[in-house]
Scaffold this motif. Sequence first.
Motif, PDB file in Angstrom:
ATOM      1  N   ASN A   1       0.888  -1.265  -0.052  1.00  0.00           N
ATOM      2  CA  ASN A   1      -0.022   0.051   0.033  1.00  0.00           C
ATOM      3  C   ASN A   1       0.741   1.131   0.014  1.00  0.00           C
ATOM      4  O   ASN A   1       1.182   1.401   0.929  1.00  0.00           O
ATOM      5  N   PRO A   2       1.055   1.862  -1.206  1.00  0.00           N
ATOM      6  CA  PRO A   2       1.978   3.275  -1.272  1.00  0.00           C
ATOM      7  C   PRO A   2       1.477   3.982  -0.371  1.00  0.00           C
ATOM      8  O   PRO A   2       2.477   4.804  -0.041  1.00  0.00           O
ATOM      9  N   THR A   3       0.246   4.419  -0.100  1.00  0.00           N
ATOM     10  CA  THR A   3      -0.193   5.730   0.659  1.00  0.00           C
ATOM     11  C   THR A   3       0.527   6.493   0.465  1.00  0.00           C
ATOM     12  O   THR A   3       1.296   7.143   1.202  1.00  0.00           O
ATOM     13  N   ALA A   4       0.014   7.494  -0.808  1.00  0.00           N
ATOM     14  CA  ALA A   4       0.640   8.788  -0.978  1.00  0.00           C
ATOM     15  C   ALA A   4       0.066   9.696   0.039  1.00  0.00           C
ATOM     16  O   ALA A   4      -1.100   9.697   0.505  1.00  0.00           O
ATOM     17  N   GLN A   5       0.862  10.696   0.328  1.00  0.00           N
ATOM     18  CA  GLN A   5       0.758  11.646   1.116  1.00  0.00           C
ATOM     19  C   GLN A   5       0.437  12.978   0.214  1.00  0.00           C
ATOM     20  O   GLN A   5       1.056  13.381  -0.548  1.00  0.00           O
ATOM     21  N   VAL A   6      -1.034  13.496   0.373  1.00  0.00           N
ATOM     22  CA  VAL A   6      -1.307  14.347  -0.609  1.00  0.00           C
ATOM     23  C   VAL A   6      -1.402  15.919   0.373  1.00  0.00           C
ATOM     24  O   VAL A   6      -1.868  15.937   1.297  1.00  0.00           O
ATOM     25  N   ASP A   7      -0.810  16.812  -0.344  1.00  0.00           N
ATOM     26  CA  ASP A   7      -1.147  18.205   0.110  1.00  0.00           C
ATOM     27  C   ASP A   7      -1.869  19.051  -0.860  1.00  0.00           C
ATOM     28  O   ASP A   7      -1.779  19.099  -2.059  1.00  0.00           O
TER      29      ASP A   7
ATOM     30  N   LYS B   1       3.164  14.747  -1.843  1.00  0.00           N
ATOM     31  CA  LYS B   1       4.550  15.315  -1.355  1.00  0.00           C
ATOM     32  C   LYS B   1       5.128  14.269  -0.541  1.00  0.00           C
ATOM     33  O   LYS B   1       6.425  14.387  -0.275  1.00  0.00           O
ATOM     34  N   GLY B   2       4.751  12.993  -0.879  1.00  0.00           N
ATOM     35  CA  GLY B   2       5.586  11.789  -0.275  1.00  0.00           C
ATOM     36  C   GLY B   2       4.766  10.399  -0.027  1.00  0.00           C
ATOM     37  O   GLY B   2       3.585  10.432  -0.711  1.00  0.00           O
ATOM     38  N   TYR B   3       5.324   9.415   0.317  1.00  0.00           N
ATOM     39  CA  TYR B   3       4.665   8.354   0.476  1.00  0.00           C
ATOM     40  C   TYR B   3       4.927   7.556   1.916  1.00  0.00           C
ATOM     41  O   TYR B   3       5.851   8.103   2.538  1.00  0.00           O
ATOM     42  N   GLN B   4       3.755   7.013   2.543  1.00  0.00           N
ATOM     43  CA  GLN B   4       4.051   6.166   3.791  1.00  0.00           C
ATOM     44  C   GLN B   4       3.712   4.687   3.296  1.00  0.00           C
ATOM     45  O   GLN B   4       2.503   4.424   3.519  1.00  0.00           O
ATOM     46  N   THR B   5       4.643   4.055   2.604  1.00  0.00           N
ATOM     47  CA  THR B   5       4.296   2.651   2.276  1.00  0.00           C
ATOM     48  C   THR B   5       4.133   1.631   3.276  1.00  0.00           C
ATOM     49  O   THR B   5       5.102   1.804   4.436  1.00  0.00           O
ATOM     50  N   GLN B   6       3.276   0.902   3.220  1.00  0.00           N
ATOM     51  CA  GLN B   6       3.029  -0.155   4.222  1.00  0.00           C
ATOM     52  C   GLN B   6       2.758  -1.583   3.425  1.00  0.00           C
ATOM     53  O   GLN B   6       2.205  -1.558   2.382  1.00  0.00           O
TER      54      GLN B   6
ATOM     55  N   VAL C   1      -2.761 -17.224  13.720  1.00  0.00           N
ATOM     56  CA  VAL C   1      -2.590 -16.482  12.539  1.00  0.00           C
ATOM     57  C   VAL C   1      -1.747 -15.148  13.285  1.00  0.00           C
ATOM     58  O   VAL C   1      -2.280 -14.635  14.260  1.00  0.00           O
ATOM     59  N   VAL C   2      -0.776 -14.663  12.694  1.00  0.00           N
ATOM     60  CA  VAL C   2       0.161 -13.576  13.082  1.00  0.00           C
ATOM     61  C   VAL C   2      -0.301 -12.552  11.857  1.00  0.00           C
ATOM     62  O   VAL C   2      -0.159 -12.802  10.677  1.00  0.00           O
ATOM     63  N   SER C   3      -0.627 -11.476  12.187  1.00  0.00           N
ATOM     64  CA  SER C   3      -0.876 -10.396  11.291  1.00  0.00           C
ATOM     65  C   SER C   3      -0.372  -8.958  11.681  1.00  0.00           C
ATOM     66  O   SER C   3      -0.139  -8.974  12.876  1.00  0.00           O
ATOM     67  N   GLY C   4      -0.233  -8.039  10.922  1.00  0.00           N
ATOM     68  CA  GLY C   4       0.387  -6.781  10.983  1.00  0.00           C
ATOM     69  C   GLY C   4       0.790  -6.001   9.786  1.00  0.00           C
ATOM     70  O   GLY C   4       0.197  -6.338   8.672  1.00  0.00           O
ATOM     71  N   ASN C   5       1.745  -5.194  10.021  1.00  0.00           N
ATOM     72  CA  ASN C   5       2.367  -4.226   8.789  1.00  0.00           C
ATOM     73  C   ASN C   5       3.772  -4.025   8.893  1.00  0.00           C
ATOM     74  O   ASN C   5       4.508  -3.980  10.163  1.00  0.00           O
ATOM     75  N   LEU C   6       4.363  -4.197   7.741  1.00  0.00           N
ATOM     76  CA  LEU C   6       5.698  -3.513   7.822  1.00  0.00           C
ATOM     77  C   LEU C   6       5.672  -2.088   7.022  1.00  0.00           C
ATOM     78  O   LEU C   6       5.036  -2.022   6.037  1.00  0.00           O
ATOM     79  N   TYR C   7       6.145  -1.267   7.803  1.00  0.00           N
ATOM     80  CA  TYR C   7       6.313   0.197   7.521  1.00  0.00           C
ATOM     81  C   TYR C   7       7.677   0.586   6.801  1.00  0.00           C
ATOM     82  O   TYR C   7       8.534   0.267   7.564  1.00  0.00           O
TER      83      TYR C   7
END
Length: 159
Positions: free
Chosen positions: A34-40, A55-60, A133-139
Amino acid sequence: MANETIQRHQLADYLMVGGTYELMGAGFSTLDENPTAQVDTKTYVNDKSSTSVIKGYQTQFAYTSDLIKSEKAIMALYEVGRNQLTGADAQFDYIRVELFNPVVGKENTFKARKFKVTCEVASFAGAGGETVVVSGNLYAIGKIVEGEFNTVTKAFTEA
């Protein structure tokens, strides 16, 4: 081939565990980017509509996996949550390999991106009689490093 779609098995994910890149395959039911673009967004005084700029990305990378003791990547993620690791102790090198994009003239070598990630373990779940089941996110931390990855030697080479 025209209109060829890319299937999930054509992306390979590797996590650095104990000095070796371990395949994140068996046990993982999801591993989504999930690139999750940071929008201004601003509306200027002379405009009725707003103007947006990336203005950037907060990829997870959201993951879900069965807890399989023999799978080193899964156990490394599990241990972050189990031991409630923080900071550098919860960080890994992570490679996403495009198996559909081979490097010409190099056997078993494909275009890849390297990320530094921090691991969030969100849950350990499982009802009676079920697999945990193990779940989460890599940031992602910092910039993506473009390069290539050899799936036999498990070596990443920066572009």
